[in-house]
Scaffold this active site. Structure first.
Site, PDB file in Angstrom:
ATOM      1  N   ASP A 108      65.802   0.213 106.796  1.00  0.00           N
ATOM      2  CA  ASP A 108      65.195   1.450 106.297  1.00  0.00           C
ATOM      3  C   ASP A 108      65.003   1.348 104.794  1.00  0.00           C
ATOM      4  OD1 ASP A 108      64.121   3.956 106.738  1.00  0.00           O
ATOM      5  OD2 ASP A 108      65.877   4.717 107.783  1.00  0.00           O
ATOM      6  N   HIS A 127      57.538   3.047  99.949  1.00  0.00           N
ATOM      7  CA  HIS A 127      58.624   3.862 100.501  1.00  0.00           C
ATOM      8  C   HIS A 127      59.426   3.130 101.570  1.00  0.00           C
ATOM      9  CE1 HIS A 127      57.501   7.853  98.693  1.00  0.00           C
ATOM     10  NE2 HIS A 127      56.399   7.167  98.485  1.00  0.00           N
TER      11      HIS A 127
END
Length: 471
Positions: A364, A157
């Site tokens: 991110d 993730h």
């Protein structure tokens, strides 16, 4: 159809519900609800004793939740000292914050071994396993040692760093070798996928066995990109409807003042100090906005017992006070910094009321807040998304105003453009981004990954299908 077994560091026990769950939990729940299955993970409990805590089992909605507690020493080494003090900073390109200790590495491996040992008796021969995130990089290798031959997929993730970063970690070769025991490795972006493969190729021979099929460390495996999505219609539903009384009163009091919103947990990867300085540059470079805008930064405390997080909280409090002292007036406060948690349903309504979202992480994996902000907007009068080029979401949400978070003047100029953007252009950009969100929603993410895992799990079976264009 085979049973789906999901393993993650934390599990969302059924009392929470999907509405309050984060991105990983929503995606996992969506996949499990459509197939039924088992979710295995830590329940958040920490024991002071070294006695192995019994597994706890709950049944709800066709899903079996099997959870466990961690002993304090295991929690410290596996979670705090390695997952969050080595992998997290390194994977977010902050080698300067890595605090590697041999004892922590051994604890990380030990907990992965323990969890594999506890899961193995629960498995059935035709189960399909889907493992999630950086806490469990060696998990498949530990299962293979126990003789588990089931299909095992892994999804990361967070970003995967470049070889120069990753291969600086002392146990990098063991981690890479362990990852190659998965049948399918999923990443948020093509940059992440290639970074992993480049890291492997610098350590050992990497052979191509077809489209995105590989052989290394005596294992066959596949890699692919699966950008995680959201439930756009559910977000839209949460955001619309009547406002709570306090929010309605706040909206009346604000009048014509335009709102800039940002929301993420307090973390050095989110670029919050740089963002505060960019907002200051907006006030300095575009003085016409003074007294006509308000920036609200929501940043609930994260990992408050880690010094790096304590430092950034202090830095933000100092910067917020300085900016307000420099530009504020008796009747106008330019920056509101809220170090607290907001209910997700309420947050979606806040998003709908704001004119600009300022989401500028330094690095991110995806950033689902950016997607949620777009989905929460009023289609007839949407706000504008200002988004960092270093967020995975920037690869899909190309109609956002894409910025370099290290360039405060660039971010300030984008904020000015967002605040002055005509309604017609805002609607056009909103429609383009919503089309992407609907096409690549959370259900598509889970189904695509699991379908691909079925294709490649025969170890040398069919090749992966070609991915469609994402935007």
């Amino acid at each position: 159809m085979s049973r789906l077994v999901v393993v993650s560091n934390r599990i969302a026990l059924p009392e929470g519900g999907k509405a309050s769950a984060g991105g990983l939990a929503v995606g996992v729940l969506d996949a499990l609800e459509s197939t039924g299955g088992l979710w295995f993970g830590w329940n958040g409990e920490i024991s002071e004793t070294a006695v192995e805590a019994p597994l706890k089992t709950q049944e709800h909605g066709g899903i079996t939740y099997v959870s466990f507690g961690l002993e304090q020493g295991d929690y410290d080494r596996y979670y705090l000292q390695f997952s969050n003090a080595v992998i997290w900073p390194a994977f977010h390109y902050r080698l300067d914050l890595v605090q590697y200790q041999c004892d922590a590495w051994e604890g990380y491996c030990s907990v992965n071994r323990l969890l594999a040992t506890r899961l193995q008796p629960l498995l059935k021969p035709d189960d399909t396993l889907w493992i999630h995130d950086y806490h469990l990089l060696p998990f498949a290798a530990e299962l293979r040692k126990l003789g588990v031959s089931n299909p095992i997929g892994f999804f990361l993730h967070i970003p995967f760093p470049s070889p120069e970063i990753f291969n600086a970690l002392p146990p990098h070769e063991t981690l890479l070798s362990s990852l190659c025991h998965y049948d399918l490795l999923g990443f948020q972006t093509e940059i992440d996928r290639l970074a992993f493969l480049n890291s492997v190729s610098q350590i050992t021979r990497l052979e191509s066995r077809g489209a995105k099929q590989h052989h290394a460390f005596d294992n066959d495996f596949a890699t692919e990109v699966y950008p995680i999505g959201i439930e756009p219609e559910n977000i839209k539903k949460m955001a619309s409807g009547p406002l709570p009384p306090k929010m309605a009163a706040m909206k009346r009091d604000l009048g014509e003042i335009k709102n800039i919103i940002a929301c993420e947990r307090l973390d050095y990867s989110k670029g919050l100090p740089e963002r505060f300085l960019a907002y200051e540059a907006l006030l300095e470079n575009y003085p016409q906005h003074r007294s006509h805008i308000r920036y609200t930064q929501i940043a609930p405390t994260s990992r408050g017992d880690v010094q790096a997080y304590q430092d950034i909280r202090h830095q933000l409090e100092t910067e917020a006070g300085r900016i307000n002292g420099k530009y504020g007036t008796l009747d106008w406060t330019p920056l509101y910094y809220l170090n607290q948690h907001f209910d997700r349903r309420l947050l979606m309504k806040i998003f709908r009321l704001t004119d600009v979202a300022l989401i500028t992480p330094l690095r991110d994996g995806m950033n689902l807040v950016a997607k949620e902000y777009v989905a929460a907007q009023n289609p007839d009068d949407p706000g504008v998304l200002v988004l960092s080029r270093f967020a995975g979401a920037a690869n899909e949400l190309t109609s956002a105003l894409i910025v370099n978070p290290y360039d405060r003047d660039n971010v300030a100029a984008a904020l000015h453009d967002a605040l002055t953007m005509p309604r017609e252009e805002r609607i056009k950009r909103y429609k383009e981004m919503m089309a992407v969100l609907r096409r690549n929603d959370i259900a598509t993410w889970g189904k695509t990954f699991l379908n691909d895992l079925q294709r490649v799990s025969s170890r040398g079976g069919d090749q992966l299908r070609e991915q469609p264009e994402l935007a």
